[in-house]
Design a protein around this motif. Structure first.
Motif, PDB file in Angstrom:
ATOM      1  N   ARG A 165      19.366  37.024  10.500  1.00  0.00           N
ATOM      2  CA  ARG A 165      18.303  36.016  10.560  1.00  0.00           C
ATOM      3  C   ARG A 165      18.311  35.167   9.295  1.00  0.00           C
ATOM      4  N   ALA A 166      18.568  35.783   8.170  1.00  0.00           N
ATOM      5  CA  ALA A 166      18.619  35.038   6.910  1.00  0.00           C
ATOM      6  C   ALA A 166      19.786  34.054   6.908  1.00  0.00           C
ATOM      7  N   ALA A 167      20.914  34.463   7.488  1.00  0.00           N
ATOM      8  CA  ALA A 167      22.078  33.569   7.549  1.00  0.00           C
ATOM      9  C   ALA A 167      21.817  32.399   8.481  1.00  0.00           C
ATOM     10  N   MET A 168      21.203  32.662   9.634  1.00  0.00           N
ATOM     11  CA  MET A 168      20.872  31.592  10.563  1.00  0.00           C
ATOM     12  C   MET A 168      19.887  30.617   9.923  1.00  0.00           C
ATOM     13  N   THR A 169      18.920  31.144   9.215  1.00  0.00           N
ATOM     14  CA  THR A 169      17.943  30.299   8.533  1.00  0.00           C
ATOM     15  C   THR A 169      18.620  29.427   7.490  1.00  0.00           C
ATOM     16  N   HIS A 170      19.579  30.009   6.767  1.00  0.00           N
ATOM     17  CA  HIS A 170      20.262  29.237   5.725  1.00  0.00           C
ATOM     18  C   HIS A 170      21.046  28.076   6.319  1.00  0.00           C
ATOM     19  N   VAL A 171      21.660  28.278   7.486  1.00  0.00           N
ATOM     20  CA  VAL A 171      22.387  27.192   8.147  1.00  0.00           C
ATOM     21  C   VAL A 171      21.453  26.026   8.428  1.00  0.00           C
ATOM     22  N   ALA A 172      20.311  26.313   9.035  1.00  0.00           N
ATOM     23  CA  ALA A 172      19.359  25.249   9.348  1.00  0.00           C
ATOM     24  C   ALA A 172      18.821  24.592   8.081  1.00  0.00           C
ATOM     25  N   TRP A 173      18.497  25.403   7.086  1.00  0.00           N
ATOM     26  CA  TRP A 173      17.982  24.881   5.813  1.00  0.00           C
ATOM     27  C   TRP A 173      18.999  23.961   5.155  1.00  0.00           C
ATOM     28  N   LYS A 174      20.251  24.401   5.099  1.00  0.00           N
ATOM     29  CA  LYS A 174      21.326  23.608   4.490  1.00  0.00           C
ATOM     30  C   LYS A 174      21.509  22.277   5.205  1.00  0.00           C
ATOM     31  N   ASN A 175      21.572  22.305   6.513  1.00  0.00           N
ATOM     32  CA  ASN A 175      21.851  21.072   7.257  1.00  0.00           C
ATOM     33  C   ASN A 175      20.680  20.099   7.215  1.00  0.00           C
ATOM     34  N   HIS A 176      19.475  20.610   7.222  1.00  0.00           N
ATOM     35  CA  HIS A 176      18.320  19.716   7.058  1.00  0.00           C
ATOM     36  C   HIS A 176      18.274  19.144   5.645  1.00  0.00           C
ATOM     37  N   ARG A 177      18.659  19.942   4.674  1.00  0.00           N
ATOM     38  CA  ARG A 177      18.686  19.458   3.289  1.00  0.00           C
ATOM     39  C   ARG A 177      19.711  18.327   3.147  1.00  0.00           C
ATOM     40  N   ASN A 178      20.872  18.493   3.773  1.00  0.00           N
ATOM     41  CA  ASN A 178      21.884  17.438   3.736  1.00  0.00           C
ATOM     42  C   ASN A 178      21.414  16.204   4.501  1.00  0.00           C
ATOM     43  N   GLY A 179      20.809  16.419   5.657  1.00  0.00           N
ATOM     44  CA  GLY A 179      20.344  15.303   6.470  1.00  0.00           C
ATOM     45  C   GLY A 179      19.259  14.485   5.789  1.00  0.00           C
ATOM     46  N   ALA A 180      18.490  15.118   4.916  1.00  0.00           N
ATOM     47  CA  ALA A 180      17.452  14.390   4.182  1.00  0.00           C
ATOM     48  C   ALA A 180      18.050  13.321   3.274  1.00  0.00           C
ATOM     49  N   LEU A 181      19.354  13.445   2.987  1.00  0.00           N
ATOM     50  CA  LEU A 181      20.045  12.481   2.131  1.00  0.00           C
ATOM     51  C   LEU A 181      20.749  11.390   2.935  1.00  0.00           C
ATOM     52  N   ASN A 182      20.584  11.411   4.251  1.00  0.00           N
ATOM     53  CA  ASN A 182      21.345  10.514   5.118  1.00  0.00           C
ATOM     54  C   ASN A 182      20.420   9.551   5.857  1.00  0.00           C
ATOM     55  N   PRO A 183      20.517   8.261   5.583  1.00  0.00           N
ATOM     56  CA  PRO A 183      19.599   7.309   6.216  1.00  0.00           C
ATOM     57  C   PRO A 183      19.803   7.139   7.715  1.00  0.00           C
ATOM     58  N   LYS A 184      20.909   7.630   8.262  1.00  0.00           N
ATOM     59  CA  LYS A 184      21.151   7.479   9.703  1.00  0.00           C
ATOM     60  C   LYS A 184      20.815   8.734  10.497  1.00  0.00           C
ATOM     61  N   ALA A 185      20.352   9.778   9.844  1.00  0.00           N
ATOM     62  CA  ALA A 185      19.992  11.005  10.537  1.00  0.00           C
ATOM     63  C   ALA A 185      18.670  10.851  11.271  1.00  0.00           C
ATOM     64  N   GLN A 186      18.509  11.603  12.342  1.00  0.00           N
ATOM     65  CA  GLN A 186      17.258  11.584  13.086  1.00  0.00           C
ATOM     66  C   GLN A 186      16.143  12.271  12.294  1.00  0.00           C
ATOM     67  N   PHE A 187      16.452  13.425  11.706  1.00  0.00           N
ATOM     68  CA  PHE A 187      15.456  14.184  10.944  1.00  0.00           C
ATOM     69  C   PHE A 187      15.834  14.113   9.470  1.00  0.00           C
ATOM     70  N   ARG A 188      15.003  13.471   8.678  1.00  0.00           N
ATOM     71  CA  ARG A 188      15.319  13.207   7.274  1.00  0.00           C
ATOM     72  C   ARG A 188      14.322  13.897   6.352  1.00  0.00           C
TER      73      ARG A 188
END
Length: 402
Positions: free
Chosen positions: A165-188
């Protein structure tokens, strides 16, 4: 045995990508025009009138080449519409590359689009062909099918459920963190780990933040012969490998399948590495964009693509190996998790991130001197899917190299 490949025979000389999201203000036609406008508007050396042929990837946002020729007002150009589940955009790219490498065309466009938010459904609309009832996996929703990866992996490798569960959470956390830096992402926006872990459940142990979103979007690429690439741009992106595999689809009837791997991915990775001359993907690849439709999917892919050893990914992910500043960044643009998944566009959106990274234009998520990237698409369900892997590089060389 690998494909012969077309290593360093073709190159991308221009790309465009729309903002992904709930694009209520734009039709599929508008999205196609928007992606093309960025591609050709940013480069005065590219002229749309010079394009010889087009390949369009879409699952359900249009039929035939007219889906593209009408909004772009194309005059009697060949337009091939392709579909291969979630790899439809990658399939358009693959076929367009072969069209140039074969010598049939000099300049082509691969483009993908999907308009999902107007359907009224939260998910993909499928029209499954008639069957005899033995394809039991088709009765599952996509979250239900992919939720089986998590407990199966824990059972095979003796991983504690809380650690997984911790690994799955880290995947989502990492990708949302990266997406926050991307102006073309849906969830920023970044999402806290406790919020991800405790989110309402969708299927099995998959919560809301373990699932990619539904969105609209389009992306495109201009492809030419490698020897001509510098006529169009000073920073071309060279195609090193293209691999596609469709599995036999025996999962529901094969007792040997244990839901801890995607055999199709293993085959395409091995084929692509052979085409590109990659010996050690962990050190030779600078970063990868992979099909993170669900968090356990990304975990399994890390092992299938050879980025870590079997049974070890949950440790490596939590240790930050695949973070933006890790040893092998995965989904630096935010992935499907932040962009959502407009089926026909996702594969080309992944290539767009490589295009930006190689030019040093990825802003806050820019990596240090990237040279070789992998993109991966998955379509279907565990045990019955198609897989695509590409390798693209900044330099036209005889080998790979980070």
């Amino acid at each position: 045995m690998s494909s012969n490949g077309i290593r360093d025979k073709v190159a991308i000389v221009g790309m465009g990508c729309t903002r992904f999201g709930e694009r209520w203000d734009a039709s599929a036609d508008d999205l196609l025009v928007e992606a093309m406008a960025e591609c050709f508007g940013a480069n005065p050396r590219l002229d749309r009138d010079d394009i010889d042929a087009y390949w369009l990837g879409t699952l359900g946002s249009g039929q035939s080449g007219l889906t593209l020729s009408k909004p772009l007002a194309l005059d009697y150009k060949p337009v091939t519409r392709v579909e291969n589940y979630c790899a439809s955009g990658s399939e358009a790219f693959r076929n367009a590359c072969y069209g140039v490498a074969s010598g049939a065309y000099d300049r082509v466009v691969a483009i993908g689009v999907e308009k999902l938010k107007d359907s009224g459904f939260s998910g993909l609309l499928r029209g499954d062909p008639p069957g005899d009832g033995t394809a039991a996996e088709l009765s599952f929703t996509a979250p239900a099918a992919f939720s089986m990866l998590d407990p199966a992996y824990c059972a095979r490798f003796g991983v504690d459920l809380a650690e997984m569960r911790a690994a799955m959470t880290h995947v989502a956390w990492k990708n949302h963190r990266n997406g926050a830096l991307n102006p073309k992402a849906q969830f920023r926006a970044e999402v806290a780990k406790d919020k991800i872990t405790n989110a309402p459940l969708v299927a099995g142990r998959l919560g809301i933040f373990d699932c990619s979103g539904v969105s609209d979007g389009a992306a495109c690429a201009v492809i030419v012969r490698a020897e001509d690439a510098l006529n169009y741009t000073d920073t071309p992106m060279y195609v090193k490998a293209l691999s596609l595999a469709a599995g036999p689809g025996r999962a529901s009837m094969d007792p040997a399948y244990d839901y801890t791997t995607f055999p199709e991915v293993v085959h395409t990775a091995r084929d692509a590495y052979a085409q590109a001359g990659i010996i050690n993907p962990r050190t030779e690849i600078s970063f990868a964009e992979v099909h993170d439709c669900f968090t356990p999917t990304e975990l399994i892919l890390m092992e299938d693509l050879g980025f870590t050893d079997p049974g070890q990914v949950w440790k490596d992910v939590v240790a930050g190996d695949f973070d933006l500043d890790g040893r092998l960044p995965i989904n630096p643009d935010g992935g499907l998790k932040s962009f959502g998944h407009p089926v026909g566009a996702s594969g080309l959106r992944m290539l767009y991130e490589a295009w930006l990274q190689f030019q040093g234009k990825a802003d806050g998520r820019q990596l240090d001197d990237p040279r070789l990237a992998l993109t991966h698409n998955l379509g279907g369900r565990p045990g019955a899917c198609v897989s695509f892997v590409s390798l693209v590089g900044r330099d036209r060389t005889a080998g790979g190299g980070r």
